[in-house]
Design a protein around this motif. Structure first.
Motif, PDB file in Angstrom:
ATOM      1  N   THR A   1      -2.747  18.401 -10.392  1.00  0.00           N
ATOM      2  CA  THR A   1      -2.088  17.321  -9.670  1.00  0.00           C
ATOM      3  C   THR A   1      -3.130  16.370  -9.093  1.00  0.00           C
ATOM      4  OG1 THR A   1      -0.286  18.820  -9.079  1.00  0.00           O
ATOM      5  CG2 THR A   1      -0.441  16.768  -7.846  1.00  0.00           C
ATOM      6  N   SER A   2      -2.881  15.092  -9.234  1.00  0.00           N
ATOM      7  CA  SER A   2      -3.777  14.054  -8.719  1.00  0.00           C
ATOM      8  C   SER A   2      -3.171  13.428  -7.464  1.00  0.00           C
ATOM      9  CB  SER A   2      -4.008  12.985  -9.787  1.00  0.00           C
ATOM     10  OG  SER A   2      -4.696  11.874  -9.250  1.00  0.00           O
ATOM     11  N   PHE A   3      -4.027  13.157  -6.472  1.00  0.00           N
ATOM     12  CA  PHE A   3      -3.599  12.539  -5.219  1.00  0.00           C
ATOM     13  C   PHE A   3      -4.391  11.251  -4.988  1.00  0.00           C
ATOM     14  CE2 PHE A   3      -2.950  17.090  -4.787  1.00  0.00           C
ATOM     15  CZ  PHE A   3      -1.649  17.174  -4.309  1.00  0.00           C
ATOM     16  N   GLY A   4      -3.795  10.317  -4.272  1.00  0.00           N
ATOM     17  CA  GLY A   4      -4.513   9.098  -3.934  1.00  0.00           C
ATOM     18  C   GLY A   4      -3.595   8.084  -3.294  1.00  0.00           C
ATOM     19  N   PHE A   5      -4.031   6.826  -3.312  1.00  0.00           N
ATOM     20  CA  PHE A   5      -3.195   5.737  -2.827  1.00  0.00           C
ATOM     21  C   PHE A   5      -3.413   4.502  -3.690  1.00  0.00           C
ATOM     22  CE2 PHE A   5      -7.160   5.108  -0.560  1.00  0.00           C
ATOM     23  CZ  PHE A   5      -7.337   3.733  -0.579  1.00  0.00           C
ATOM     24  N   ARG A   6      -2.418   3.634  -3.679  1.00  0.00           N
ATOM     25  CA  ARG A   6      -2.422   2.435  -4.526  1.00  0.00           C
ATOM     26  C   ARG A   6      -2.293   1.193  -3.656  1.00  0.00           C
ATOM     27  NH1 ARG A   6       1.766  -0.631  -7.132  1.00  0.00           N
ATOM     28  NH2 ARG A   6       3.275   0.697  -6.042  1.00  0.00           N
ATOM     29  N   VAL A   7      -3.059   0.163  -4.002  1.00  0.00           N
ATOM     30  CA  VAL A   7      -2.977  -1.136  -3.344  1.00  0.00           C
ATOM     31  C   VAL A   7      -2.561  -2.150  -4.403  1.00  0.00           C
ATOM     32  CG1 VAL A   7      -4.202  -2.921  -2.054  1.00  0.00           C
ATOM     33  CG2 VAL A   7      -4.775  -0.510  -1.703  1.00  0.00           C
ATOM     34  N   ALA A   8      -1.479  -2.877  -4.167  1.00  0.00           N
ATOM     35  CA  ALA A   8      -0.940  -3.807  -5.159  1.00  0.00           C
ATOM     36  C   ALA A   8      -0.765  -5.190  -4.544  1.00  0.00           C
ATOM     37  CB  ALA A   8       0.395  -3.301  -5.700  1.00  0.00           C
ATOM     38  N   TYR A   9      -0.999  -6.209  -5.370  1.00  0.00           N
ATOM     39  CA  TYR A   9      -0.768  -7.598  -4.964  1.00  0.00           C
ATOM     40  C   TYR A   9       0.172  -8.248  -5.967  1.00  0.00           C
ATOM     41  CZ  TYR A   9      -1.452 -12.555  -4.079  1.00  0.00           C
ATOM     42  OH  TYR A   9      -1.242 -13.876  -3.820  1.00  0.00           O
ATOM     43  N   LYS A  10       1.284  -8.744  -5.497  1.00  0.00           N
ATOM     44  CA  LYS A  10       2.281  -9.368  -6.354  1.00  0.00           C
ATOM     45  C   LYS A  10       2.037 -10.871  -6.388  1.00  0.00           C
ATOM     46  CE  LYS A  10       7.194  -9.018  -7.441  1.00  0.00           C
ATOM     47  NZ  LYS A  10       8.493  -8.434  -7.034  1.00  0.00           N
ATOM     48  N   ALA A  11       1.452 -11.343  -7.507  1.00  0.00           N
ATOM     49  CA  ALA A  11       1.125 -12.764  -7.627  1.00  0.00           C
ATOM     50  C   ALA A  11       2.366 -13.601  -7.892  1.00  0.00           C
ATOM     51  CB  ALA A  11       0.112 -12.961  -8.747  1.00  0.00           C
TER      52      ALA A  11
ATOM     53  N   VAL B   1       0.868  -1.183   0.000  1.00  0.00           N
ATOM     54  CA  VAL B   1       0.000   0.000   0.000  1.00  0.00           C
ATOM     55  C   VAL B   1       0.902   1.229   0.000  1.00  0.00           C
ATOM     56  CG1 VAL B   1      -1.804   1.273   1.202  1.00  0.00           C
ATOM     57  CG2 VAL B   1      -1.796  -1.226   1.276  1.00  0.00           C
ATOM     58  N   ALA B   2       0.634   2.162  -0.918  1.00  0.00           N
ATOM     59  CA  ALA B   2       1.518   3.325  -1.041  1.00  0.00           C
ATOM     60  C   ALA B   2       0.723   4.540  -1.504  1.00  0.00           C
ATOM     61  CB  ALA B   2       2.645   3.040  -2.025  1.00  0.00           C
TER      62      ALA B   2
END
Length: 237
Positions: free
Chosen positions: A80-90, A47-48
């Motif tokens: 400018t865009s703001f947010g957060f990212r959730v990633a899953y490394k399969a 999560v970043a």
């Protein structure tokens, strides 16, 4: 006879010891493999926060507000865009990611005669307030004595601004990988929810919110495709 017995015993002892050493090697390999699998599972989720610079412009000079403004000069506004990212490394090659991003875009139609766009009729693709001159007259910062002359003569800009909440669902595939540098192909789709929709009339004398565009959907879907370059300073950055 004692020497022969001793030799045979030594041979038996050596034969018995060999499989034990092999078993020990296999056990160590299994432990190392299980440990690496646990480490991969532990590092699968990430999560970043994300910050992106948006550059917007029009490929043609056509106006999304009204066809009568096709010939007018138009300029996109960067944001400018703001947010957060959730990633899953399969796996080492494949990664799935989603998140939430807030973004805003704007386009300015420049040097518009207010007499033809504000008071004569409403714009084609807008829920426009036709009585702009009456509304401006009620504004304390606006001089009502100059109202008629100003609307008929002064030029101004129409600034269209709109914002979205974007929820992407994307897949990343690693083409090149090293300890520090990675190059990916990224593809997927996004769902965008409209959160801001405003048409602003701006001149050197006043600024007025005159309505909103009626040709923007509340929910939009986009297809995404691109590339991604990552440089890893460490596990966190």
């Amino acid at each position: 006879i004692k020497k022969e017995q001793t030799n045979s015993e030594n041979e038996k002892t050596a034969l018995l010891k060999r499989p034990k050493k092999e078993e020990n090697k296999i056990d160590i390999a299994d432990v190392l493999e299980e440990k690496s699998e646990k480490e991969i599972i532990a590092n699968s989720w990430a999560v970043a926060p994300t910050v992106s610079q948006l550059f917007s412009n029009t490929m043609s000079n056509r106006s999304s507000i009204d066809p009568r403004l096709n010939d007018a000069n138009k300029k996109g506004t960067n944001s400018t865009s703001f947010g957060f990212r959730v990633a899953y490394k399969a796996s080492r090659k494949w990664q799935f990611q989603t998140g939430i991003h807030k973004l805003e875009l704007a386009q300015t139609t420049q040097n518009i005669k207010l007499s033809s766009t504000v008071t004569a009729s409403s714009l084609t693709n807008s829920a426009f307030r036709p009585n702009t001159s009456e509304s401006l007259a009620s504004d304390q910062s606006f001089n009502s004595d100059r109202n008629t002359d100003l609307i008929g003569k002064e030029e101004g800009n129409i600034n269209q601004s709109y914002g979205y909440i974007e929820i992407p669902l994307e897949v990343k595939y690693a083409l090149l990988q090293s300890k520090k540098l990675e190059f990916h192909l990224v593809g997927g789709l996004s769902t965008l929810f409209l959160t801001k929709n405003n048409l602003q009339i701006e001149t050197n004398t006043f600024s007025y919110s005159a309505g909103e565009a009626n040709n923007l959907n509340d929910v939009n879907f986009t297809l995404n495709f691109g590339s991604n370059v990552e440089y890893h300073f460490n596990q966190k950055w």
